[in-house]
Each structure stands twice: as C-alpha cells, then as structure tokens.
Design a protein around this motif. Structure first.
Motif, PDB file in Angstrom:
ATOM      1  N   GLN A 121       0.830  -1.209   0.000  1.00 51.15           N
ATOM      2  CA  GLN A 121       0.000   0.000   0.000  1.00 51.15           C
ATOM      3  C   GLN A 121       0.864   1.258   0.000  1.00 51.15           C
ATOM      4  N   ARG A 122       1.935   1.221   0.749  1.00 50.17           N
ATOM      5  CA  ARG A 122       2.829   2.383   0.839  1.00 50.17           C
ATOM      6  C   ARG A 122       3.467   2.696  -0.513  1.00 50.17           C
ATOM      7  N   PHE A 123       3.993   1.663  -1.149  1.00 53.36           N
ATOM      8  CA  PHE A 123       4.616   1.851  -2.460  1.00 53.36           C
ATOM      9  C   PHE A 123       3.573   2.233  -3.510  1.00 53.36           C
ATOM     10  N   LYS A 124       2.410   1.605  -3.434  1.00 50.12           N
ATOM     11  CA  LYS A 124       1.360   1.887  -4.413  1.00 50.12           C
ATOM     12  C   LYS A 124       0.899   3.339  -4.306  1.00 50.12           C
ATOM     13  N   ALA A 125       0.706   3.835  -3.082  1.00 49.00           N
ATOM     14  CA  ALA A 125       0.258   5.218  -2.888  1.00 49.00           C
ATOM     15  C   ALA A 125       1.286   6.206  -3.433  1.00 49.00           C
ATOM     16  N   LEU A 126       2.547   5.962  -3.159  1.00 45.37           N
ATOM     17  CA  LEU A 126       3.592   6.861  -3.660  1.00 45.37           C
ATOM     18  C   LEU A 126       3.695   6.792  -5.179  1.00 45.37           C
ATOM     19  N   ALA A 127       3.583   5.590  -5.722  1.00 43.63           N
ATOM     20  CA  ALA A 127       3.659   5.446  -7.181  1.00 43.63           C
ATOM     21  C   ALA A 127       2.467   6.136  -7.854  1.00 43.63           C
ATOM     22  N   GLU A 128       1.290   6.046  -7.254  1.00 49.98           N
ATOM     23  CA  GLU A 128       0.110   6.707  -7.823  1.00 49.98           C
ATOM     24  C   GLU A 128       0.270   8.231  -7.801  1.00 49.98           C
ATOM     25  N   LYS A 129       0.815   8.759  -6.719  1.00 52.50           N
ATOM     26  CA  LYS A 129       1.035  10.205  -6.639  1.00 52.50           C
ATOM     27  C   LYS A 129       2.018  10.657  -7.721  1.00 52.50           C
ATOM     28  N   ALA A 130       3.071   9.900  -7.904  1.00 53.64           N
ATOM     29  CA  ALA A 130       4.050  10.240  -8.935  1.00 53.64           C
ATOM     30  C   ALA A 130       3.416  10.150 -10.321  1.00 53.64           C
ATOM     31  N   ALA A 133       1.130  13.107 -10.925  1.00 51.87           N
ATOM     32  CA  ALA A 133       1.910  14.313 -11.215  1.00 51.87           C
ATOM     33  C   ALA A 133       2.443  14.272 -12.650  1.00 51.87           C
ATOM     34  N   LEU A 134       2.864  13.109 -13.113  1.00 50.32           N
ATOM     35  CA  LEU A 134       3.338  12.986 -14.491  1.00 50.32           C
ATOM     36  C   LEU A 134       2.207  13.244 -15.487  1.00 50.32           C
ATOM     37  N   GLU A 135       1.030  12.731 -15.176  1.00 56.65           N
ATOM     38  CA  GLU A 135      -0.120  12.943 -16.058  1.00 56.65           C
ATOM     39  C   GLU A 135      -0.519  14.415 -16.104  1.00 56.65           C
ATOM     40  N   ASP A 136      -0.319  15.129 -14.970  1.00 55.70           N
ATOM     41  CA  ASP A 136      -0.608  16.562 -14.922  1.00 55.70           C
ATOM     42  C   ASP A 136       0.542  17.384 -15.488  1.00 55.70           C
ATOM     43  N   GLU A 137       1.560  16.673 -15.977  1.00 57.40           N
ATOM     44  CA  GLU A 137       2.765  17.286 -16.526  1.00 57.40           C
ATOM     45  C   GLU A 137       3.469  18.194 -15.519  1.00 57.40           C
ATOM     46  N   ASP A 138       3.338  17.843 -14.244  1.00 55.08           N
ATOM     47  CA  ASP A 138       4.021  18.580 -13.176  1.00 55.08           C
ATOM     48  C   ASP A 138       5.286  17.790 -12.832  1.00 55.08           C
ATOM     49  N   MET A 139       6.327  18.007 -13.626  1.00 56.99           N
ATOM     50  CA  MET A 139       7.558  17.227 -13.485  1.00 56.99           C
ATOM     51  C   MET A 139       8.212  17.431 -12.126  1.00 56.99           C
ATOM     52  N   GLU A 140       8.114  18.619 -11.593  1.00 55.84           N
ATOM     53  CA  GLU A 140       8.719  18.898 -10.292  1.00 55.84           C
ATOM     54  C   GLU A 140       8.038  18.082  -9.199  1.00 55.84           C
ATOM     55  N   ALA A 141       6.698  18.055  -9.216  1.00 58.68           N
ATOM     56  CA  ALA A 141       5.963  17.273  -8.218  1.00 58.68           C
ATOM     57  C   ALA A 141       6.224  15.781  -8.422  1.00 58.68           C
ATOM     58  N   ALA A 142       6.282  15.344  -9.666  1.00 62.00           N
ATOM     59  CA  ALA A 142       6.560  13.938  -9.949  1.00 62.00           C
ATOM     60  C   ALA A 142       7.924  13.548  -9.398  1.00 62.00           C
ATOM     61  N   ALA A 143       8.920  14.398  -9.630  1.00 57.59           N
ATOM     62  CA  ALA A 143      10.264  14.121  -9.122  1.00 57.59           C
ATOM     63  C   ALA A 143      10.260  14.068  -7.597  1.00 57.59           C
ATOM     64  N   GLU A 144       9.474  14.948  -6.987  1.00 55.44           N
ATOM     65  CA  GLU A 144       9.376  14.975  -5.522  1.00 55.44           C
ATOM     66  C   GLU A 144       8.775  13.670  -5.004  1.00 55.44           C
ATOM     67  N   HIS A 145       7.723  13.183  -5.661  1.00 56.47           N
ATOM     68  CA  HIS A 145       7.103  11.924  -5.239  1.00 56.47           C
ATOM     69  C   HIS A 145       8.030  10.740  -5.481  1.00 56.47           C
ATOM     70  N   ILE A 146       8.758  10.793  -6.570  1.00 58.47           N
ATOM     71  CA  ILE A 146       9.722   9.718  -6.843  1.00 58.47           C
ATOM     72  C   ILE A 146      10.819   9.732  -5.777  1.00 58.47           C
ATOM     73  N   ASP A 147      11.257  10.923  -5.363  1.00 61.45           N
ATOM     74  CA  ASP A 147      12.239  11.022  -4.277  1.00 61.45           C
ATOM     75  C   ASP A 147      11.673  10.432  -2.995  1.00 61.45           C
ATOM     76  N   LYS A 148      10.373  10.691  -2.726  1.00 65.68           N
ATOM     77  CA  LYS A 148       9.744  10.116  -1.526  1.00 65.68           C
ATOM     78  C   LYS A 148       9.701   8.602  -1.630  1.00 65.68           C
ATOM     79  N   LEU A 149       9.422   8.105  -2.820  1.00 68.76           N
ATOM     80  CA  LEU A 149       9.405   6.667  -3.033  1.00 68.76           C
ATOM     81  C   LEU A 149      10.786   6.076  -2.751  1.00 68.76           C
ATOM     82  N   ALA A 150      11.812   6.753  -3.216  1.00 72.11           N
ATOM     83  CA  ALA A 150      13.185   6.306  -2.953  1.00 72.11           C
ATOM     84  C   ALA A 150      13.502   6.388  -1.467  1.00 72.11           C
ATOM     85  N   ALA A 151      12.977   7.423  -0.788  1.00 63.37           N
ATOM     86  CA  ALA A 151      13.219   7.563   0.652  1.00 63.37           C
ATOM     87  C   ALA A 151      12.552   6.436   1.422  1.00 63.37           C
ATOM     88  N   VAL A 152      11.338   6.058   1.016  1.00 62.70           N
ATOM     89  CA  VAL A 152      10.660   4.932   1.661  1.00 62.70           C
ATOM     90  C   VAL A 152      11.476   3.672   1.475  1.00 62.70           C
TER      91      VAL A 152
END
Length: 176
Positions: A121-130, A133-152
């Motif tokens: 669930q933790r990985f899925k939630a972070l992946a969905e957020k990323a 953000a990619l679908e909204d073309e918000d690359m900065e937010a996507a990168a931030e979520h990917i960083d959070k995924l890496a931090a987890v």
C-alpha cells in the motif's frame, strides 16, 4: 534474449523423489499427456454400453482419476516449492548485487500477509502520486514523489541495515 536450461552440476545428485517429481511434472504438462488423458476418457465412455453403464464401470474412472489427482498434487507442489525457492534466491541475488537496492527487501516472502499489504500500500500510494503528477505534466511534483518513493525504499536501511547497505546508500546519495 535466449532462455537456456542449465544442467545440475556434475557432482550434484538429485534424490530419487526430486528426479521423479521433476520428470512427472514435466510429463504432466506435455500436450501428449493431455491427448492421452482425453483418449482414456473417450475409451471409457465408449465402453459404457459394453459394460451396461454399471456401477463398477463408473467406479473404475472415479477411483483412477482420484488416485492420479491425489498423487499429482504432491508431486507438482514439490516441484512448485523448489521453483519458487530458486526464483526467490535468484531475485535475492539481484537485489544484493544492485547498487541502490536494499537488502531489507530480500526475504519478503517470510513476512505475514498484513505486513506485505502495508508495504504494498505504501509503495502503491507513492507510485500513484508520482503517476498523477506525471499525467498533470508537473515534473517537479513527480520528481518529488519519486524522491519520496526512494526515501521509503531507503528507510529500512537507516534502521540498522548491514554496513554494506549503508555504504551503498551513502555512495548513492553522493552520486546525486
């Protein structure tokens, strides 16, 4: 990419049961075995009028199929267990060998279902957020979520992972 089957080491001897289970499971999955089973059933069905569709005639097929099914369950399960163990060992080796991968993800199969579901669930939630953000073309937010995924992913290593894992994590942080 070619798939090659590696023969067991020359000095490695399989037990008689392992050899039998492997060969039986392989033969059971072969198309010719299916055709043979269909022919046996057809032969049994055609012989029905000859035997007057008697109770004995029905008992023969019921008993035969029950015995074969009962024995096959154990042979196929044994083969599946070995294949599963080998697959886990291969994946563990890959996790162990990759820089940036965390050894704490090895042996997840030993966790309880509820623990696996929490991690999933933790990985899925972070992946969905990323992904959102990619679908909204918000690359900065996507990168931030990917960083959070890496931090987890790196949190278990911070909680007392091996020295090798800590060195690898530090090396990855320095890389960027």
């Amino acid at each position: 990419m070619s798939i090659r089957k590696q023969a067991p080491a020359k000095n490695h001897r399989q037990s008689l049961f392992t050899w039998f289970a492997n060969h039986t499971a392989r033969a059971a999955g072969h198309p010719a075995t299916f055709v043979a089973a269909v022919l046996i059933i057809l032969g049994w069905a055609v012989s029905g009028p000859i035997f007057g569709f008697s109770d004995t005639w029905q008992l023969i097929i019921n008993t035969s199929t029950t015995i074969v099914t009962f024995l096959m369950v154990f042979l196929i399960q044994n083969t599946q267990n070995r294949d599963s163990t080998a697959m886990h060992l291969k994946l563990d080796e890959i996790i162990f060998a990759l820089d940036g991968a965390h050894n704490t993800l090895m042996n997840l199969e030993d966790l309880e279902d509820k623990d696996l579901q929490k991690i999933q669930q933790r990985f899925k939630a972070l992946a969905e957020k990323a992904q959102d953000a990619l679908e909204d073309e918000d690359m900065e937010a996507a990168a931030e979520h990917i960083d959070k995924l890496a931090a987890v992913k790196s949190e278990p290593a911070k909680q007392g992972g091996s020295a090798r894992t800590k060195k690898r994590a530090e090396r990855n942080r320095k890389r960027g």
